[in-house]
Write an enzyme that holds these catalytic residues in place. Structure first.
Site, PDB file in Angstrom:
ATOM      1  N   LYS A 275      21.186  -4.702  11.273  1.00 46.56           N
ATOM      2  CA  LYS A 275      20.480  -4.781  12.553  1.00 46.56           C
ATOM      3  C   LYS A 275      21.304  -5.477  13.623  1.00 46.56           C
ATOM      4  O   LYS A 275      20.983  -5.434  14.792  1.00 46.56           O
ATOM      5  CB  LYS A 275      19.192  -5.581  12.357  1.00 46.56           C
ATOM      6  CG  LYS A 275      18.032  -4.749  11.900  1.00 46.56           C
ATOM      7  CD  LYS A 275      16.822  -5.638  11.800  1.00 46.56           C
ATOM      8  CE  LYS A 275      15.570  -4.821  11.624  1.00 46.56           C
ATOM      9  NZ  LYS A 275      14.427  -5.645  11.260  1.00 46.56           N
TER      10      LYS A 275
HETATM   11  N1  GLU Z   1       9.318  -5.288   7.540  1.00 47.07           N
HETATM   12  C1  GLU Z   1      10.204  -4.756   6.549  1.00 47.07           C
HETATM   13  C2  GLU Z   1      11.575  -4.556   7.146  1.00 47.07           C
HETATM   14  O1  GLU Z   1      11.708  -4.494   8.351  1.00 47.07           O
HETATM   15  C3  GLU Z   1       9.743  -3.427   5.984  1.00 47.07           C
HETATM   16  C4  GLU Z   1       8.465  -3.543   5.264  1.00 47.07           C
HETATM   17  C5  GLU Z   1       8.098  -2.382   4.373  1.00 47.07           C
HETATM   18  O2  GLU Z   1       8.305  -1.216   4.770  1.00 47.07           O
HETATM   19  O3  GLU Z   1       7.577  -2.613   3.328  1.00 47.07           O
HETATM   20  O4  GLU Z   1      12.530  -4.436   6.399  1.00 47.07           O
END
Ligand code: GLU
Length: 312
Positions: A275
């Site tokens: 990211k």
């Molecule tokens: N919030 C998590 C992330 O950005 C993904 C959560 C999920 O899809 O279980 O990696």
């Protein structure tokens, strides 16, 4: 008699606003949205911003901008996890009351020291599926009076799941069935179909921290249930985490969704996208003049398709 109508599919894309969405997120969001639309289902966007120190409003804005550019729409209001800490805390309280979670006082440095001392003596320290050292287990047995006093004195602590007690507590609830999940996608080693869940490989996972009153595992599991998510479709990097989610679902009496873990979009260097790399952010492709349909070609390079989408 009318046949009962099959349950409407509910899918979600659940990014954390702690950086810019990259091509892998674009694939996941398009896949979830496509599956929802072609199957007459619902598509939800959830902002997973429990890590208040690392999540930023500008990244959340960027999520909305990028998803709009991809041509996606979603239901409103959007659930933002940081607005629901008391909901996650209630479930944590339940696990504490049942003796399945304990306060953990060791600092990162203290954990590092223990790992280093163990490894220096030639012994292996247990590591989780992501390769990180598991948390030491010595505090499981601290007596309650002591931990209550330390907490009253204001000692910083997290709450961790006692993975041994928690796994044992599934016994009655599973009534002899093994803890497992059904995956219509693939794990990193090609695992598919009925996958045995081995949450103990993660050690005593964190449930809440002093600076974030919930954890990824706890809030994602609770929210998927609360929002009626029927199909969890997400990247393969979260495949092994599903073992912990299944454990929490059984302990907290939550329904079991279907799982589909998809392959990851790789960078030019063959490595996982990050990211923090602006060059592989969705915005960078937009700025280069590419269109959302051009992205499909980039996905195809990694064998990731979006067509012919049907849910089991
Ligand atoms: N919030 C998590 C992330 O950005 C993904 C959560 C999920 O899809 O279980 O990696």
């Amino acid at each position: 008699m009318d046949k009962p109508s099959p349950k409407q599919a509910v899918l979600r894309f659940a990014p954390s606003p702690n950086g810019l969405l990259h091509l892998g997120h674009a694939y996941s969001a398009l896949l979830n949205h496509g599956l929802a639309t072609t199957n007459g289902g619902r598509f939800l966007l959830r902002i997973e911003d429990i890590d208040i120190a690392r999540c930023r409003p500008e990244y959340e804005e960027a999520i909305y901008r990028d998803l709009h550019w991809l041509g996606l729409d979603w239901e409103h209001p959007v659930r933002r996890q940081s607005e629901h800490f008391s909901f996650y805390q209630r479930a944590l309280g339940d696990l504490i009351d049942r003796g399945l979670a304990y306060p953990a006082f060791l600092s990162r440095g203290e954990v590092r020291q223990r790992v280093a001392a163990c490894e220096a003596s030639g012994k292996a320290w247990p590591r989780d599926p992501d390769g990180a050292p598991c948390y030491p287990t010595e505090e499981r047995k601290l007596d309650r009076a002591t931990t209550r006093r330390w907490i009253a004195e204001g000692r910083q602590h997290a709450w961790r799941l006692d993975i041994v007690a928690a796994t044992a507590a599934t016994g009655d609830r599973l009534a002899g069935r093994p803890l497992a999940w059904n995956d219509t996608g693939y794990g990193p080693q090609g695992q598919t179909g009925t996958v045995p869940a081995r949450p103990e490989r993660w050690g005593d996972v964190i449930l809440s921290r002093s600076d974030a009153p919930s954890s990824y595992h706890l809030s994602v599991t609770l929210d998927d249930a609360l929002q009626g998510v029927t199909h969890v479709v997400r990247g393969q990097d979260l495949f092994h985490a599903t073992a912990v989610h299944r454990l929490l679902q059984v302990l907290l009496d939550l329904p079991e969704p279907a799982y589909h873990h998809h392959g990851l979009v790789m960078g030019e260097d063959g490595r996982k996208l990050s990211k923090s790399n602006r060059d592989t952010g969705i915005a960078a492709y937009r700025d280069k003049g590419l269109s959302p349909s051009d992205l499909r070609l980039l996905f195809a390079r990694d064998g990731l398709v979006l067509d012919g989408l049907l849910l089991d």
